[in-house]
Design an enzyme around this catalytic site. Structure first.
Site, PDB file in Angstrom:
ATOM      1  N   GLU A   4      -3.779   4.023   6.522  1.00  0.00           N
ATOM      2  CA  GLU A   4      -3.792   3.838   5.071  1.00  0.00           C
ATOM      3  C   GLU A   4      -4.569   5.000   4.437  1.00  0.00           C
ATOM      4  O   GLU A   4      -4.227   5.494   3.372  1.00  0.00           O
ATOM      5  CB  GLU A   4      -4.464   2.498   4.727  1.00  0.00           C
ATOM      6  CG  GLU A   4      -4.476   2.224   3.238  1.00  0.00           C
ATOM      7  CD  GLU A   4      -5.024   0.846   2.890  1.00  0.00           C
ATOM      8  OE1 GLU A   4      -4.796  -0.120   3.641  1.00  0.00           O
ATOM      9  OE2 GLU A   4      -5.695   0.749   1.850  1.00  0.00           O
ATOM     10  N   ARG A  17       0.835  -1.221   0.000  1.00  0.00           N
ATOM     11  CA  ARG A  17       0.000   0.000   0.000  1.00  0.00           C
ATOM     12  C   ARG A  17       0.864   1.264   0.000  1.00  0.00           C
ATOM     13  O   ARG A  17       0.548   2.253   0.663  1.00  0.00           O
ATOM     14  CB  ARG A  17      -0.934   0.056   1.219  1.00  0.00           C
ATOM     15  CG  ARG A  17      -1.900  -1.054   1.346  1.00  0.00           C
ATOM     16  CD  ARG A  17      -2.914  -1.130   0.213  1.00  0.00           C
ATOM     17  NE  ARG A  17      -3.672  -2.338   0.374  1.00  0.00           N
ATOM     18  CZ  ARG A  17      -3.274  -3.527  -0.097  1.00  0.00           C
ATOM     19  NH1 ARG A  17      -2.160  -3.629  -0.807  1.00  0.00           N
ATOM     20  NH2 ARG A  17      -4.000  -4.594   0.098  1.00  0.00           N
ATOM     21  N   SER A  54     -10.193   0.143   4.141  1.00  0.00           N
ATOM     22  CA  SER A  54      -9.416  -0.045   5.378  1.00  0.00           C
ATOM     23  C   SER A  54      -8.806   1.280   5.815  1.00  0.00           C
ATOM     24  O   SER A  54      -8.177   1.970   5.015  1.00  0.00           O
ATOM     25  CB  SER A  54      -8.296  -1.055   5.148  1.00  0.00           C
ATOM     26  OG  SER A  54      -8.855  -2.317   4.883  1.00  0.00           O
TER      27      SER A  54
HETATM   28  C1  LIG Z   1     -15.123  -0.230   0.016  1.00  0.00           C
HETATM   29  C2  LIG Z   1     -13.655  -0.018  -0.240  1.00  0.00           C
HETATM   30  C3  LIG Z   1     -12.815  -1.116  -0.364  1.00  0.00           C
HETATM   31  C4  LIG Z   1     -11.443  -0.946  -0.604  1.00  0.00           C
HETATM   32  N1  LIG Z   1     -10.645  -2.044  -0.732  1.00  0.00           N
HETATM   33  C5  LIG Z   1      -9.338  -1.895  -1.028  1.00  0.00           C
HETATM   34  C6  LIG Z   1      -8.495  -3.037  -1.228  1.00  0.00           C
HETATM   35  O1  LIG Z   1      -8.912  -4.180  -1.143  1.00  0.00           O
HETATM   36  N2  LIG Z   1      -7.189  -2.822  -1.522  1.00  0.00           N
HETATM   37  C7  LIG Z   1      -6.666  -1.564  -1.645  1.00  0.00           C
HETATM   38  O2  LIG Z   1      -5.478  -1.436  -1.951  1.00  0.00           O
HETATM   39  N3  LIG Z   1      -7.431  -0.469  -1.447  1.00  0.00           N
HETATM   40  C8  LIG Z   1      -8.745  -0.599  -1.144  1.00  0.00           C
HETATM   41  N4  LIG Z   1      -9.528   0.506  -0.944  1.00  0.00           N
HETATM   42  C9  LIG Z   1      -8.907   1.842  -0.924  1.00  0.00           C
HETATM   43  C10 LIG Z   1      -8.902   2.571  -2.288  1.00  0.00           C
HETATM   44  O3  LIG Z   1      -9.999   2.171  -3.067  1.00  0.00           O
HETATM   45  C11 LIG Z   1      -7.638   2.313  -3.101  1.00  0.00           C
HETATM   46  O4  LIG Z   1      -6.492   2.587  -2.354  1.00  0.00           O
HETATM   47  C12 LIG Z   1      -7.634   3.141  -4.409  1.00  0.00           C
HETATM   48  O5  LIG Z   1      -6.610   2.644  -5.234  1.00  0.00           O
HETATM   49  C13 LIG Z   1      -7.449   4.635  -4.204  1.00  0.00           C
HETATM   50  O6  LIG Z   1      -7.641   5.268  -5.458  1.00  0.00           O
HETATM   51  P1  LIG Z   1      -8.387   6.660  -5.598  1.00  0.00           P
HETATM   52  O7  LIG Z   1      -8.362   7.039  -7.036  1.00  0.00           O
HETATM   53  O8  LIG Z   1      -9.716   6.619  -4.977  1.00  0.00           O
HETATM   54  O9  LIG Z   1      -7.400   7.599  -4.788  1.00  0.00           O
HETATM   55  P2  LIG Z   1      -7.782   8.871  -3.888  1.00  0.00           P
HETATM   56  O10 LIG Z   1      -8.515   8.397  -2.685  1.00  0.00           O
HETATM   57  O11 LIG Z   1      -8.421   9.915  -4.713  1.00  0.00           O
HETATM   58  O12 LIG Z   1      -6.324   9.365  -3.462  1.00  0.00           O
HETATM   59  C14 LIG Z   1      -5.479   8.545  -2.682  1.00  0.00           C
HETATM   60  C15 LIG Z   1      -4.062   9.131  -2.709  1.00  0.00           C
HETATM   61  O13 LIG Z   1      -3.559   9.078  -4.043  1.00  0.00           O
HETATM   62  C16 LIG Z   1      -3.200  10.395  -4.496  1.00  0.00           C
HETATM   63  N5  LIG Z   1      -3.529  10.474  -5.933  1.00  0.00           N
HETATM   64  C17 LIG Z   1      -4.688  10.106  -6.535  1.00  0.00           C
HETATM   65  N6  LIG Z   1      -4.584  10.254  -7.871  1.00  0.00           N
HETATM   66  C18 LIG Z   1      -3.339  10.745  -8.113  1.00  0.00           C
HETATM   67  C19 LIG Z   1      -2.610  11.092  -9.296  1.00  0.00           C
HETATM   68  N7  LIG Z   1      -3.139  10.991 -10.524  1.00  0.00           N
HETATM   69  N8  LIG Z   1      -1.332  11.548  -9.156  1.00  0.00           N
HETATM   70  C20 LIG Z   1      -0.776  11.684  -7.923  1.00  0.00           C
HETATM   71  N9  LIG Z   1      -1.412  11.370  -6.776  1.00  0.00           N
HETATM   72  C21 LIG Z   1      -2.675  10.896  -6.872  1.00  0.00           C
HETATM   73  C22 LIG Z   1      -4.016  11.347  -3.649  1.00  0.00           C
HETATM   74  O14 LIG Z   1      -3.398  12.629  -3.597  1.00  0.00           O
HETATM   75  C23 LIG Z   1      -4.014  10.617  -2.317  1.00  0.00           C
HETATM   76  O15 LIG Z   1      -2.808  10.857  -1.641  1.00  0.00           O
HETATM   77  C24 LIG Z   1     -10.904   0.363  -0.717  1.00  0.00           C
HETATM   78  C25 LIG Z   1     -11.754   1.475  -0.603  1.00  0.00           C
HETATM   79  C26 LIG Z   1     -13.119   1.287  -0.376  1.00  0.00           C
HETATM   80  C27 LIG Z   1     -14.017   2.495  -0.278  1.00  0.00           C
END
Ligand SMILES: Cc1cc2nc3c(=O)[nH]c(=O)nc-3n(C[C@H](O)[C@H](O)[C@H](O)COP(=O)(O)OP(=O)(O)OC[C@H]3O[C@@H](n4cnc5c(N)ncnc54)[C@H](O)[C@@H]3O)c2cc1C
Length: 314
Positions: free
Chosen positions: A304, A179, A230
């Site tokens: 996380e 992560r 998480s």
């Molecule tokens: C129900 C649920 C289940 C989940 N299960 C998992 C799982 O099993 N495994 C897992 O790993 N995660 C899980 N997650 C967490 C999350 O979905 C992941 O970590 C996902 O990859 C985050 O992506 P995001 O686009 O939503 O990022 P965001 O939440 O928008 O951002 C997260 C971070 O990434 C940065 N960021 C985003 N886009 C960019 C970019 N283009 N350039 C630079 N920085 C950027 C942001 O600034 C921030 O620091 C879960 C979330 C939920 C709600």
């Protein structure tokens, strides 16, 4: 207080799409958080690099927003510039042979959808991604993973903006960990997209794995509740042999509520918004879990979830 008039002039001159005072809660899976002062939506990687170069010369707070599925945005919002890439949805095939596929996925593609589209072509390795919310750029940052798979396992290189220039970093240079990545530790890297390489798989087996992962999610995660997945990482094996949820349970926190937020009774490493939570409610539960787990087990949980905005006085 920052002055955004120069930024707005620049964005207008470059034809880069933006709005002012945009409520962020619609952009997060928690459905929580106040407004961003300026909300910019670059449409391609060149605009991202241009924007980065301009912002480097101006002391404005900046945050990159993907699908908002790993964020807690403060109730006051973010007093700065939020950049929300809009580079499209479609994975682009770079090379396809009978046994391998190379495909470029833009940062703004919805990760589970990209996982489904690529898996449907009969190439294996992204089945897990079909169950992880968020945008593809966010999944690169987090090295998203589940069920024994991580994005880094299929990733060839990452296209990004750094120091105002478009660059490509090979997998090895991204320092992917659990992560975590170079990009999560250093927010000066802005992801535009990444190239993946996948081996040919058996279509039936790929479909079966997707169905299995989906069923496991449904069985283990809170239903019909807003969350950010998480909240804490599982501690490394040399710190504890327990997962984060087991430590939270050991601290007797399952089902504990604060205002409209709850440490999920179904999966206690999730905090859920029961419909009327504030970001402050969620933050108080995060702090409570950190304190109680430390008192009960001696383990310091590592977050996380990413906090955006000001939580200092809570
Ligand atoms: C129900 C649920 C289940 C989940 N299960 C998992 C799982 O099993 N495994 C897992 O790993 N995660 C899980 N997650 C967490 C999350 O979905 C992941 O970590 C996902 O990859 C985050 O992506 P995001 O686009 O939503 O990022 P965001 O939440 O928008 O951002 C997260 C971070 O990434 C940065 N960021 C985003 N886009 C960019 C970019 N283009 N350039 C630079 N920085 C950027 C942001 O600034 C921030 O620091 C879960 C979330 C939920 C709600």
């Amino acid at each position: 207080m920052h002055d955004y008039s120069e930024l707005e002039e620049f964005l207008n001159a470059q034809g880069i799409r933006f709005d002012s005072d945009v409520t962020l809660k619609e952009y997060t899976t928690f459905r929580l958080g106040g407004a961003a002062k300026v909300f910019v939506q670059p449409r391609h990687a060149d605009e991202l690099a241009l924007l980065q170069a301009w912002l480097a010369g101006h002391a404005l707070p900046v945050f990159l927003l993907g699908g908002g599925s790993n964020l807690l945005v403060s109730d006051e919002g973010f007093a700065g510039v939020v950049i929300h890439p809009q580079f499209g949805e479609e994975p682009r095939i770079l090379h396809q042979s009978t046994d391998r596929l190379q495909v470029y996925v833009p940062a703004s593609a919805r990760a589970p959808l990209a996982g489904k589209k690529i898996s449907a072509k009969g190439f294996a390795g992204l089945e897990f991604l079909t169950t992880i919310p968020g945008h593809f750029g966010g999944s690169v940052i987090q090295n998203a993973g589940c069920y024994g798979h991580e994005l880094k396992d299929s990733l060839v290189n990452v296209e990004l903006a750094h120091q105002g220039n478009a660059q490509t970093l090979p997998n090895i240079a991204c320092d992917f960990r659990y992560r975590d990545s170079l990009f999560k530790r250093d927010s000066s890297y802005w992801i535009a997209g990444a190239t993946l390489e996948l081996p040919k798989g058996d279509a039936g087996a790929i479909e079966a794995r997707i169905a299995e992962y989906k069923a496991r999610r449904i069985a283990s995660q809170p239903k019909n509740r807003r969350s950010a997945g998480s909240i804490f990482k599982n501690p490394p094996a040399d710190i504890s042999d327990k997962k984060a949820w087991q430590l939270i349970e050991a601290a007797n926190l399952r089902g504990v509520k604060e205002g409209g937020a709850e440490i999920s009774a179904e999966h206690c490493n999730f905090i859920v918004n029961n419909g009327h939570a504030t970001a402050a409610d969620v933050y108080k539960l995060i702090r409570l879990a950190e304190q109680r787990v430390f008192e009960a087990t001696g383990v310091r949980l590592e977050r996380e979830v990413v906090l955006v905005g000001n939580f200092a006085e809570l």
